[in-house]
Design a protein around this motif. Sequence first.
Motif, PDB file in Angstrom:
ATOM      1  N   VAL A 139       5.555   1.738  -2.674  1.00 40.12           N
ATOM      2  CA  VAL A 139       6.600   1.907  -1.666  1.00 40.12           C
ATOM      3  C   VAL A 139       7.541   0.702  -1.646  1.00 40.12           C
ATOM      4  CG1 VAL A 139       5.225   0.934   0.234  1.00 40.12           C
ATOM      5  CG2 VAL A 139       7.078   2.531   0.741  1.00 40.12           C
ATOM      6  N   GLN A 140       7.017  -0.480  -1.882  1.00 42.77           N
ATOM      7  CA  GLN A 140       7.728  -1.766  -1.964  1.00 42.77           C
ATOM      8  C   GLN A 140       8.185  -2.298  -0.615  1.00 42.77           C
ATOM      9  OE1 GLN A 140       7.049  -3.044  -4.559  1.00 42.77           O
ATOM     10  NE2 GLN A 140       7.160  -1.612  -6.257  1.00 42.77           N
ATOM     11  N   SER A 141       8.654  -1.453   0.288  1.00 42.70           N
ATOM     12  CA  SER A 141       9.037  -1.894   1.632  1.00 42.70           C
ATOM     13  C   SER A 141       9.010  -0.699   2.575  1.00 42.70           C
ATOM     14  CB  SER A 141      10.440  -2.508   1.629  1.00 42.70           C
ATOM     15  OG  SER A 141      10.872  -2.791   2.959  1.00 42.70           O
ATOM     16  N   GLY A 142       8.756  -0.979   3.850  1.00 43.69           N
ATOM     17  CA  GLY A 142       8.791   0.083   4.851  1.00 43.69           C
ATOM     18  C   GLY A 142      10.117   0.188   5.553  1.00 43.69           C
ATOM     19  N   SER A 143      11.092  -0.612   5.158  1.00 40.47           N
ATOM     20  CA  SER A 143      12.402  -0.624   5.786  1.00 40.47           C
ATOM     21  C   SER A 143      13.422   0.101   4.925  1.00 40.47           C
ATOM     22  CB  SER A 143      12.870  -2.068   6.015  1.00 40.47           C
ATOM     23  OG  SER A 143      14.249  -2.118   6.319  1.00 40.47           O
ATOM     24  N   SER A 144      14.083   1.098   5.491  1.00 37.18           N
ATOM     25  CA  SER A 144      15.108   1.828   4.732  1.00 37.18           C
ATOM     26  C   SER A 144      16.232   0.905   4.295  1.00 37.18           C
ATOM     27  CB  SER A 144      15.673   2.975   5.573  1.00 37.18           C
ATOM     28  OG  SER A 144      14.692   3.972   5.800  1.00 37.18           O
ATOM     29  N   ASP A 145      16.586  -0.062   5.145  1.00 35.85           N
ATOM     30  CA  ASP A 145      17.660  -0.992   4.789  1.00 35.85           C
ATOM     31  C   ASP A 145      17.279  -1.843   3.581  1.00 35.85           C
ATOM     32  OD1 ASP A 145      19.267  -0.059   6.822  1.00 35.85           O
ATOM     33  OD2 ASP A 145      18.641  -1.596   8.258  1.00 35.85           O
ATOM     34  N   VAL A 146      16.037  -2.338   3.563  1.00 37.12           N
ATOM     35  CA  VAL A 146      15.574  -3.140   2.424  1.00 37.12           C
ATOM     36  C   VAL A 146      15.461  -2.267   1.177  1.00 37.12           C
ATOM     37  CG1 VAL A 146      13.682  -4.534   1.507  1.00 37.12           C
ATOM     38  CG2 VAL A 146      14.406  -4.825   3.885  1.00 37.12           C
ATOM     39  N   ARG A 203      15.989   1.414  -4.511  1.00 28.36           N
ATOM     40  CA  ARG A 203      14.883   2.351  -4.715  1.00 28.36           C
ATOM     41  C   ARG A 203      15.322   3.814  -4.596  1.00 28.36           C
ATOM     42  NH1 ARG A 203      10.442   1.198  -7.221  1.00 28.36           N
ATOM     43  NH2 ARG A 203       9.060   2.336  -5.809  1.00 28.36           N
ATOM     44  N   LYS A 204      16.445   4.075  -3.929  1.00 22.19           N
ATOM     45  CA  LYS A 204      17.038   5.418  -3.843  1.00 22.19           C
ATOM     46  C   LYS A 204      16.158   6.424  -3.092  1.00 22.19           C
ATOM     47  CE  LYS A 204      20.025   4.911  -7.890  1.00 22.19           C
ATOM     48  NZ  LYS A 204      19.718   3.493  -8.145  1.00 22.19           N
ATOM     49  N   TYR A 205      15.376   5.926  -2.146  1.00 24.37           N
ATOM     50  CA  TYR A 205      14.713   6.774  -1.153  1.00 24.37           C
ATOM     51  C   TYR A 205      14.624   5.945   0.121  1.00 24.37           C
ATOM     52  CZ  TYR A 205      10.589   4.049  -2.533  1.00 24.37           C
ATOM     53  OH  TYR A 205       9.729   3.032  -2.830  1.00 24.37           O
ATOM     54  N   SER A 206      14.439   6.611   1.238  1.00 23.93           N
ATOM     55  CA  SER A 206      14.338   5.933   2.528  1.00 23.93           C
ATOM     56  C   SER A 206      12.889   5.940   3.005  1.00 23.93           C
ATOM     57  CB  SER A 206      15.211   6.641   3.565  1.00 23.93           C
ATOM     58  OG  SER A 206      14.694   7.948   3.819  1.00 23.93           O
ATOM     59  N   ALA A 253      -6.865  12.870   0.086  1.00 23.79           N
ATOM     60  CA  ALA A 253      -6.292  12.018  -0.960  1.00 23.79           C
ATOM     61  C   ALA A 253      -6.328  10.548  -0.561  1.00 23.79           C
ATOM     62  CB  ALA A 253      -4.861  12.433  -1.256  1.00 23.79           C
ATOM     63  N   THR A 254      -6.651   9.710  -1.525  1.00 23.33           N
ATOM     64  CA  THR A 254      -6.608   8.258  -1.355  1.00 23.33           C
ATOM     65  C   THR A 254      -5.262   7.752  -1.860  1.00 23.33           C
ATOM     66  OG1 THR A 254      -8.988   7.934  -1.566  1.00 23.33           O
ATOM     67  CG2 THR A 254      -7.589   6.079  -2.158  1.00 23.33           C
ATOM     68  N   LEU A 255      -4.543   7.032  -1.008  1.00 19.42           N
ATOM     69  CA  LEU A 255      -3.251   6.490  -1.382  1.00 19.42           C
ATOM     70  C   LEU A 255      -3.309   4.969  -1.446  1.00 19.42           C
ATOM     71  CD1 LEU A 255      -0.795   8.670   0.755  1.00 19.42           C
ATOM     72  CD2 LEU A 255      -1.316   8.898  -1.675  1.00 19.42           C
ATOM     73  N   THR A 256      -2.811   4.425  -2.549  1.00 22.40           N
ATOM     74  CA  THR A 256      -2.654   2.976  -2.706  1.00 22.40           C
ATOM     75  C   THR A 256      -1.211   2.697  -3.083  1.00 22.40           C
ATOM     76  OG1 THR A 256      -3.374   3.097  -5.029  1.00 22.40           O
ATOM     77  CG2 THR A 256      -5.069   2.660  -3.375  1.00 22.40           C
ATOM     78  N   THR A 257      -0.803   1.434  -3.023  1.00 24.65           N
ATOM     79  CA  THR A 257       0.629   1.151  -3.172  1.00 24.65           C
ATOM     80  C   THR A 257       0.894  -0.256  -3.668  1.00 24.65           C
ATOM     81  OG1 THR A 257       2.737   1.458  -2.020  1.00 24.65           O
ATOM     82  CG2 THR A 257       1.019   0.259  -0.832  1.00 24.65           C
ATOM     83  N   ASP A 258       2.180  -0.555  -3.910  1.00 28.61           N
ATOM     84  CA  ASP A 258       2.682  -1.906  -4.193  1.00 28.61           C
ATOM     85  C   ASP A 258       3.673  -2.261  -3.090  1.00 28.61           C
ATOM     86  OD1 ASP A 258       1.300  -1.741  -6.575  1.00 28.61           O
ATOM     87  OD2 ASP A 258       3.079  -1.360  -7.800  1.00 28.61           O
ATOM     88  N   ILE A 259       3.642  -3.522  -2.646  1.00 30.38           N
ATOM     89  CA  ILE A 259       4.561  -3.973  -1.599  1.00 30.38           C
ATOM     90  C   ILE A 259       5.072  -5.369  -1.943  1.00 30.38           C
ATOM     91  CG2 ILE A 259       4.794  -4.590   0.847  1.00 30.38           C
ATOM     92  CD1 ILE A 259       2.596  -2.553   1.461  1.00 30.38           C
ATOM     93  N   ILE A 260       6.393  -5.539  -1.811  1.00 28.46           N
ATOM     94  CA  ILE A 260       7.022  -6.843  -2.005  1.00 28.46           C
ATOM     95  C   ILE A 260       7.329  -7.437  -0.630  1.00 28.46           C
ATOM     96  CG2 ILE A 260       9.051  -8.064  -2.879  1.00 28.46           C
ATOM     97  CD1 ILE A 260       9.266  -5.910  -5.051  1.00 28.46           C
ATOM     98  N   VAL A 261       6.875  -8.647  -0.410  1.00 29.41           N
ATOM     99  CA  VAL A 261       7.139  -9.368   0.836  1.00 29.41           C
ATOM    100  C   VAL A 261       8.226 -10.410   0.578  1.00 29.41           C
ATOM    101  CG1 VAL A 261       6.170 -10.977   2.529  1.00 29.41           C
ATOM    102  CG2 VAL A 261       4.829  -9.016   1.751  1.00 29.41           C
ATOM    103  N   GLY A 262       9.124 -10.589   1.552  1.00 32.96           N
ATOM    104  CA  GLY A 262      10.119 -11.646   1.433  1.00 32.96           C
ATOM    105  C   GLY A 262      11.235 -11.345   0.477  1.00 32.96           C
ATOM    106  N   GLN A 292      12.387  -6.059   9.879  1.00 31.20           N
ATOM    107  CA  GLN A 292      12.205  -5.234   8.677  1.00 31.20           C
ATOM    108  C   GLN A 292      10.783  -5.358   8.141  1.00 31.20           C
ATOM    109  OE1 GLN A 292      15.461  -6.934   6.473  1.00 31.20           O
ATOM    110  NE2 GLN A 292      16.895  -5.302   7.048  1.00 31.20           N
ATOM    111  N   PHE A 293      10.223  -6.553   8.209  1.00 31.56           N
ATOM    112  CA  PHE A 293       8.831  -6.725   7.789  1.00 31.56           C
ATOM    113  C   PHE A 293       7.896  -5.939   8.710  1.00 31.56           C
ATOM    114  CE2 PHE A 293       4.825  -9.170   8.234  1.00 31.56           C
ATOM    115  CZ  PHE A 293       4.293  -8.894   6.994  1.00 31.56           C
ATOM    116  N   GLN A 294       8.188  -5.915   9.995  1.00 31.50           N
ATOM    117  CA  GLN A 294       7.381  -5.138  10.930  1.00 31.50           C
ATOM    118  C   GLN A 294       7.404  -3.650  10.573  1.00 31.50           C
ATOM    119  OE1 GLN A 294       5.312  -5.944  13.345  1.00 31.50           O
ATOM    120  NE2 GLN A 294       5.640  -8.163  13.244  1.00 31.50           N
ATOM    121  N   GLU A 295       8.530  -3.176  10.049  1.00 32.24           N
ATOM    122  CA  GLU A 295       8.603  -1.782   9.604  1.00 32.24           C
ATOM    123  C   GLU A 295       7.636  -1.526   8.442  1.00 32.24           C
ATOM    124  OE1 GLU A 295      12.603   0.359   9.777  1.00 32.24           O
ATOM    125  OE2 GLU A 295      13.222  -1.741   9.484  1.00 32.24           O
ATOM    126  N   THR A 296       7.482  -2.528   7.584  1.00 29.43           N
ATOM    127  CA  THR A 296       6.506  -2.394   6.496  1.00 29.43           C
ATOM    128  C   THR A 296       5.092  -2.307   7.053  1.00 29.43           C
ATOM    129  OG1 THR A 296       7.906  -3.527   4.879  1.00 29.43           O
ATOM    130  CG2 THR A 296       5.543  -3.522   4.449  1.00 29.43           C
TER     131      THR A 296
END
Length: 518
Positions: free
Chosen positions: A336-343, A349-352, A370-379, A387-391
């Motif tokens: 997902v990389q971020s939970g903020s649509s603005d970021v 990323r071309k999705y919100s 289903a088990t879901l795992t992800t990648d997230i970039i901080v900072g 915006q971090f709180q949205e993540t």
Amino acid sequence: MNEQQRKEMDQVRQRDPENNLERIKEKSSDDFMKYFETTYQPPNMRDAQRRRKQDVDVHYDFHIPEEMQGVGEDRKYLIRTYGCQMNEHDTEVMAGIFEAMGYESTNVATEADVILLNTCAIRENAENKVFGEIGHLKSLKRENPDLILGVCGCMAQEEGVVNRILKKHPFMDMIFGTHNIHKVPELLKEAMFSKEMVVDVWSKEGDIIENLPRSRKGKIKAWVNVMYGCDKFCTYCIVPYTRGKERSRLPEDIIQEVRHLAAQGYKEVTLLGQNVNAYGKDLDIGYGLGDLMDDLHKIDIPRVRFTTSHPRDFDDRLIEVLAKGGNMLDHIHLPVQSGSSDVLKIMGRKYSREDYLELVRKIREAMPNATLTTDIIVGFPNETEAQFQETLSLVEEVGFEAAYTFIFSPRENTPAAKMRDKVPMDEKKERLQRLNALINKQSKETMELYEGEIVHVLVEGESKNNAEVLAGYTKRNKLVNFVGPDSAIGQIVPVKITKAKTWSLDGEMVETTTGVKE
């Protein structure tokens, strides 16, 4: 190899760096002289950004040149690998090529006649490790001038890296990129004969080379490339430059490879691609990853996984096929990389956030467990606390059971590297700690649900931390450690979970499979 070729190669093995080269040159034909020419095609980021769709040829004619057959007799190679599963699989291919030339693998640098560093360019830390290793290799080269040293992989596709090696590490013998693996015999031959560093890095994308030899690790799990490259151009990512445009293998070639692995007794295959669920879009035959997975669903192999997917390309057809179960697993890694649509917008990323959550809803509806795992970039540059709180809130809402988390690492020549960033590193580190604490909490809570349950474990071997304990993974990619006989290695066995930890499960092997949780 004929007698004349054998004599020439013996000269190379025993050469004096100062005198023997000239003697070989004097007796060489004009055709033979071409091997002294150094190829230099530096990577070009601007060309990569301007690229357009082009036809990709598929080649089935790979072979070891006659003059390089047997050149590795009584010689050893060492490949050190950094980075992702794609790099690991590239190493398996290069290892297969070396062994086809007669080389033997070694893990001891002082024993090696050829040492390659197969590199990763995703984060700055990986790059620093490689340059540190290059520094260590200098003393080996001083002690053994005949030692061939090379850098390959994603770092070799970066202009700055190539220039740095040329200027500061001239003792290296060869640099080649991600599209040139099939040329290892030719590049090695040139490195043996040339006084100059051999540099062969394409700024254009390569064709698809089939029938490459592979020296796979083990006989239980295997990686299978289904496509190469990425066309997404996320603003922080170097992969579209280092791996090139998206190129899909033909379905029949992939299916044949998986069938062959199943016949050899492999229990699990993982389909690889930088953007794996964009598979087939460049083929223009109306056949995507969902269709490929549906065909693989019919093959008698217990487990089929894929990585790494992009939310934008995760379509309904793929969800439909995964929901069939069987050897289709309901563990999905969905960065997902971020939970903020603005970021996400600045990331390219071309999705919100809403798009991502809607995709998760569809997956949960079709596969409730289903088990879901992800990648997230901080900072990411100028990410705010809000915006971090949205993540954090998205992590809770989705219920990720694991995540690869990183502090943003600027990569040269990417748009994000040019962004001015007002967020201090201390603040980024503190956010990473908070995110990891949440991920750890969710992982532990999920693991605790397994206590007392029976799961099927594909046993890979001894535990890394205890040779008296076996280790393996469930369908949902949960690590399980348990006491069992060596005969269980390579098999899928039922294990009752006795204790849950944050990232692993302890258990005991049982006879029954009633009520298996997976």
